[in-house]
Design a protein around this motif. Structure first.
Motif, PDB file in Angstrom:
ATOM      1  N   PRO A 477      20.222 -60.733 -24.171  1.00 21.65           N
ATOM      2  CA  PRO A 477      19.110 -61.429 -23.774  1.00 21.65           C
ATOM      3  C   PRO A 477      19.476 -61.864 -22.307  1.00 21.65           C
ATOM      4  N   TYR A 478      20.420 -61.920 -21.913  1.00 25.15           N
ATOM      5  CA  TYR A 478      20.554 -62.481 -20.456  1.00 25.15           C
ATOM      6  C   TYR A 478      20.469 -61.586 -19.412  1.00 25.15           C
ATOM      7  N   PRO A 479      19.901 -61.966 -18.265  1.00 23.32           N
ATOM      8  CA  PRO A 479      19.725 -61.058 -17.333  1.00 23.32           C
ATOM      9  C   PRO A 479      21.003 -60.606 -16.750  1.00 23.32           C
ATOM     10  N   GLY A 480      21.351 -59.431 -16.310  1.00 27.35           N
ATOM     11  CA  GLY A 480      22.490 -58.624 -15.826  1.00 27.35           C
ATOM     12  C   GLY A 480      22.144 -58.676 -14.398  1.00 27.35           C
ATOM     13  N   GLU A 481      23.101 -58.200 -13.500  1.00 30.19           N
ATOM     14  CA  GLU A 481      22.839 -58.034 -12.063  1.00 30.19           C
ATOM     15  C   GLU A 481      22.699 -56.527 -11.612  1.00 30.19           C
TER      16      GLU A 481
END
Length: 599
Positions: A477-481
């Motif tokens: 769910p978390y935004p990667g770079e």
């Protein structure tokens, strides 16, 4: 740019229209939007002028939406000319939609309506905004043409088939949905009886406005192709009939004032340089009106002067998004553009535009329209509001996708929606949906051969970005770079999927799912705000230039929207304001840092 309203024709005959429950059969609740509740088949249905990018006076327009006859059929069944069909359907809602009055799914079907000849001179064109998927059209028992493709408009000259009164129009449709080789996006027949994951109820048959248009028999403008840069509009006009070559004049207006004008000929691009140009951007979405004149016809359109491109600044070799030569961060959400009551078709024009208004309400400036091509009025709303659109190609689900049909649909989408300034990027493939059947670099070339002026995302969430402008990653769910490079900018093409499940709003009670469950709406807001802070850091590190949150609304059992499926807001006013502020920090940070030594 008045795109006016007229009354829709209504037809009464077969078994009367009644609206079934909007939701999964035999379970769940009646999930209908506030706009859907206003639908009355005795009143006009989606009466607005459907082609805002090329308008004529309203007296040349006749809307055919409303009650038609309908029945399911079988392959090769003889068309029953002159006979009443079994049920009434409310056009243009697809047969699976509760607002259609049918609420069933069938591969083969027939439509019938009658109308009086509305225009007494010149030519009459019959237009379909979109029909999913293969269509045959008959007027007064005579075959007038066919079309293959579920997302693009088509038309026929029916002048010679018409009589003064009681003209009979038959439309025969075949749609295999996800059993066929064609692009169908997220449509799955199984989702009707067994809702599942990120696949939804299909859309079959007529799903955009049907209308008649009166054009000059001595020659009429059949198409406009418009592109812009920061100083000029470039207009190519196609003229049907008349003596060729056809001379024309292109005028550009700022309000009622003509600010530029150039003469040219049909079929050739006319450059109109605009003095002291006003640019289009999310913060200032200025639109110029365009008028094109020939000796026999006049049409109006509009344009926005803007350029979205890659660029570098502050000595970094990595690419960043640049709008009108200035750095910009494109912060948006994924939009499936599905409706609980209309499926592919929004119940009203105000409903359609509300999804664009919501972008600005939550402090965003972009939408990734996911595996669907919307009616032109949706893009018109984005043009007016200043919302950038990353436009997906519609994907094929399952084995053996047809490369030919995919390319046919994709070309039609690019040409059919390419005039809209809101569209700034074309997205070809999504994750693992169907790309393996294609030469991905060749598809990038194919896309650029049709439109060389926009950015191209070769593979959203995939590893085959060869030839594209974007390194596009999906992380849940978390935004990667997403790392930028000297050839590509970085984009988080999907992240999030935070879901607060709202009692009374679920397609099927207690069956919602999501990537990251929230305890309540405020918890969902707080989790999103924390993710937005992470993206702001990535933006400050000069790697990421765009992000796409999943998603704008709940859709059936996928309950990760900022809005419920019926388009009511999950959040309080305070939570909405806090989310908008978090998004503003990402977007405004790109501009602030570009104007300081920090960049």
């Amino acid at each position: 740019m008045n795109v006016g309203i007229v009354l829709a024709v209504m037809f009464c005959g077969a078994a009367a229209w009644t609206r079934p429950k909007c939701g999964t059969p035999n379970v769940g609740q009646d999930i209908i939007t506030e706009w859907g509740k206003t639908i009355d088949p005795s009143k006009p249905v989606l009466p607005e002028y459907p082609r805002p990018q090329m308008t004529r006076p309203i007296e040349t327009y006749k809307n055919l939406n409303g009650l038609w006859e309908w029945q399911n059929s079988s392959a090769g069944e003889k068309v029953p000319f002159g006979k009443t069909l079994g049920k009434e359907i409310l056009v243009p809602f697809p047969v699976e939609a509760c607002l259609s009055g049918i609420g069933e799914s069938h591969a083969n079907m027939m439509y019938r309506t009658t109308f009086d000849k509305p225009f007494r001179k010149d030519l009459t064109l019959l237009h379909f905004g979109a029909v999913d998927w293969q269509t045959q059209v008959y007027v007064n028992g005579k075959y007038v043409g066919n079309h293959t493709g579920g997302y693009d408009g088509f038309s026929f000259d029916i002048t010679t088939q018409l009589k003064d009164t009681n003209n009979e129009l038959f439309v025969v449709v075949f749609d295999p949905s996800d059993a066929g080789p064609q692009p169908m996006g997220k449509q799955r027949v199984l989702a009707i009886s067994e809702p599942q994951g990120d696949h939804y109820t299909p859309t079959s048959g007529i799903w955009q406005t049907v209308w008649l248009e009166n054009v000059n028999a001595n020659g009429y403008i059949s198409n406009l192709a418009i592109r812009t840069d920061m100083e000029a509009a470039y207009v190519t006009s196609t003229v049907m009939g008349g003596e060729q070559p056809v001379g024309l004049t292109v005028e550009v207006h700022d309000g009622t004032k003509v600010v530029a004008s150039e003469d040219g000929i049909a079929g050739k691009e006319v450059k109109v340089s605009i003095p002291n140009p006003k640019l289009w951007s999310p913060k200032s979405p200025f639109l110029y009106t365009i008028t094109v004149y020939t000796d026999s016809d006049t049409v109006k359109s509009y344009c926005g002067l803007r350029v979205l491109e890659l660029g570098t600044f502050s000595g970094s070799p990595n690419q960043r998004l640049m709008l009108n030569k200035e750095p910009i961060f494109a912060a948006g959400w994924l939009d499936q553009s599905w409706w609980p009551d209309g499926q592919y078709t929004a119940p009203t024009d105000a409903a359609l535009a509300s999804d664009i208004t919501a972008v600005k309400t939550f402090g965003l400036n972009m939408v990734r329209l996911h595996q669907k091509i919307n009616p032109e009025r949706w893009y018109y709303a984005a043009d007016v509001a200043g919302v950038m659109v990353f436009q997906d190609a519609v994907q094929h689900f399952g084995e053996n996708p047809s490369v030919e049909l995919f390319k046919q649909d994709w070309k039609a989408a690019i040409l059919g929606r390419g005039n809209h300034p809101c569209i700034v990027q074309w997205d070809i493939f999504n994750e693992g949906d169907c790309y393996k059947a294609f030469d991905v670099p060749d598809m990038v070339k194919f896309t650029r051969s049709i439109d060389p002026y926009r950015l191209v995302d070769a593979h959203s969430g995939g590893d085959l970005n060869a030839g594209g402008d974007v390194n596009d990653i999906h992380t849940y769910p978390y935004p990667g770079e997403a790392k930028a490079s000297p050839t590509q900018y970085g984009m988080i093409g999907e992240f999030g999927g935070i879901g607060a499940f709202i009692s009374g709003k679920e397609w099927v009670p207690d069956k919602c799912h999501t990537y990251l469950k929230a305890g309540n709406a405020t918890d969902e807001a707080n989790k999103y705000i924390a993710m937005a802070a992470t993206i702001a850091k990535y933006q400050k590190d000069k790697q990421v230039s765009a992000s796409v949150y999943t998603q704008i609304t709940d859709v059936e059992l996928e309950c990760d929207g900022f809005l419920n499926y019926d388009r009511t807001n999950k959040f309080t006013k305070e939570d909405t304001t806090a989310i908008a502020a978090a998004n503003g920090n990402i977007i405004d940070g790109a501009t602030r840092r570009a104007s300081t030594t920090e960049v």
